[in-house]
Design a protein around this motif. Structure first.
Motif, PDB file in Angstrom:
ATOM      1  N   LEU A  75       0.822  -1.217   0.000  1.00 16.04           N
ATOM      2  CA  LEU A  75       0.000   0.000   0.000  1.00 16.04           C
ATOM      3  C   LEU A  75       0.854   1.263   0.000  1.00 16.04           C
ATOM      4  O   LEU A  75       0.467   2.276  -0.594  1.00 16.04           O
ATOM      5  N   GLU A  76       2.017   1.208   0.635  1.00 11.49           N
ATOM      6  CA  GLU A  76       2.884   2.388   0.644  1.00 11.49           C
ATOM      7  C   GLU A  76       3.359   2.748  -0.758  1.00 11.49           C
ATOM      8  O   GLU A  76       3.750   3.896  -0.999  1.00 11.49           O
ATOM      9  N   GLN A  78       1.401   2.809  -3.323  1.00 14.62           N
ATOM     10  CA  GLN A  78       0.256   3.349  -4.053  1.00 14.62           C
ATOM     11  C   GLN A  78       0.132   4.849  -3.780  1.00 14.62           C
ATOM     12  O   GLN A  78       0.530   5.323  -2.718  1.00 14.62           O
ATOM     13  N   GLY A  80      -1.450   8.446  -2.737  1.00  8.59           N
ATOM     14  CA  GLY A  80      -2.446   8.884  -1.766  1.00  8.59           C
ATOM     15  C   GLY A  80      -1.820   9.376  -0.479  1.00  8.59           C
ATOM     16  O   GLY A  80      -0.667   9.074  -0.178  1.00  8.59           O
ATOM     17  N   TRP A  83      -4.213   5.794   4.191  1.00 13.56           N
ATOM     18  CA  TRP A  83      -4.317   4.368   3.845  1.00 13.56           C
ATOM     19  C   TRP A  83      -5.562   4.115   3.014  1.00 13.56           C
ATOM     20  O   TRP A  83      -5.544   3.276   2.101  1.00 13.56           O
ATOM     21  N   ARG A  86      -4.824   5.124  -0.568  1.00 16.78           N
ATOM     22  CA  ARG A  86      -3.967   4.137  -1.232  1.00 16.78           C
ATOM     23  C   ARG A  86      -4.746   2.874  -1.577  1.00 16.78           C
ATOM     24  O   ARG A  86      -4.544   2.270  -2.635  1.00 16.78           O
ATOM     25  N   SER A  90      -5.273   1.688  -5.445  1.00 13.31           N
ATOM     26  CA  SER A  90      -4.626   0.430  -5.841  1.00 13.31           C
ATOM     27  C   SER A  90      -5.469  -0.415  -6.775  1.00 13.31           C
ATOM     28  O   SER A  90      -4.958  -1.302  -7.464  1.00 13.31           O
TER      29      SER A  90
END
Length: 235
Positions: A75-76, A78, A80, A83, A86, A90
């Motif tokens: 996720l990091e 992605q 945004g 969280w 992201r 994604s």
């Protein structure tokens, strides 16, 4: 009738009708909230504190730690600021049941436990309110542990009271009601007491759409015959 009288009647009724209409509107989903804005370090500390237990099996907790770490790594990468941003960027929310394909892209033939770890990590993010997936995504997952963990973390006293009040209901009816309330808490945040009539109407519409489109054959019994599937988790 006097035209002026018509205007006076309309003015007298309008505030009541507007107020009544608003009662049937679902709460507007927040764009950002404190859990989804947490740094990775703070988020991991909070989630592991909520969802790991020294008295539980070490294997379960190790899987949760690995799964959370792998999911956050992905996720990091992605775009945004949060969280939730992201997660939505994604494409995982749109991917539905196949969402684990995305973080596993480019890693060769995935091992079965990789998907299990990612799914376990996502349970922590959802139950810990770091992300709020859409209803179409939630209704396709049917992961029992996600609902159980959400009830334990989000509003345990309220859910326990509801279970006590529903003691004389059939198991199916009790599970149906608890699942529906839990989905709303996951999607909208807040407590059980914050749920509105509009929230319930919104979920009902999502369930009807889900049943109409089908659940991709994930359950052996059609979900239209089981309003809130309480089958074991599909992972």
């Amino acid at each position: 009738m006097n035209p002026t009288a018509n205007v006076d009647v309309a003015r007298a009724v309008e505030p009541h009708e507007v107020g009544k209409a608003l009662e049937w509107e679902p709460r507007v989903g927040e764009a950002s909230w404190w859990q989804t804005r947490q740094s990775r370090e703070s988020l991991v500390e909070r989630l592991l504190g909520l969802f790991t237990d020294p008295g539980a099996g070490l294997t379960r907790d190790k899987t949760r730690r690995r799964g959370l770490g792998k999911l956050l790594d992905w996720l990091e990468g992605q775009p945004g600021e949060t969280w939730q941003d992201r997660w939505m960027a994604s494409g995982a929310d749109d991917a539905g049941f196949e969402w684990t394909d995305l973080p596993l892209q480019g890693r060769g033939t995935p091992k079965s436990h990789w998907r299990d770890e990612l799914a376990t990590g996502l349970v922590l993010l959802v139950a810990g309110q770091a992300i709020r997936p859409s209803y179409p995504w939630l209704l396709r997952q049917r992961v029992t542990v996600m609902l159980t963990e959400t009830r334990a973390a989000s509003d345990p006293d309220a859910f326990q009271r509801l279970e006590q009040l529903a003691q004389h209901a059939t198991p199916t009816a009790r599970s149906d009601a608890l699942n529906k309330l839990t989905w709303i808490v996951i999607r909208k945040g807040g407590l059980v007491s914050d749920i509105t009539v509009g929230d319930c109407i919104e979920l009902t519409a999502a369930l009807e759409e889900h049943h109409f489109r089908g659940s991709a054959g994930r359950c052996s019994t059609p979900c239209s015959r089981r309003p809130a599937c309480s089958q074991p988790a599909h992972r």
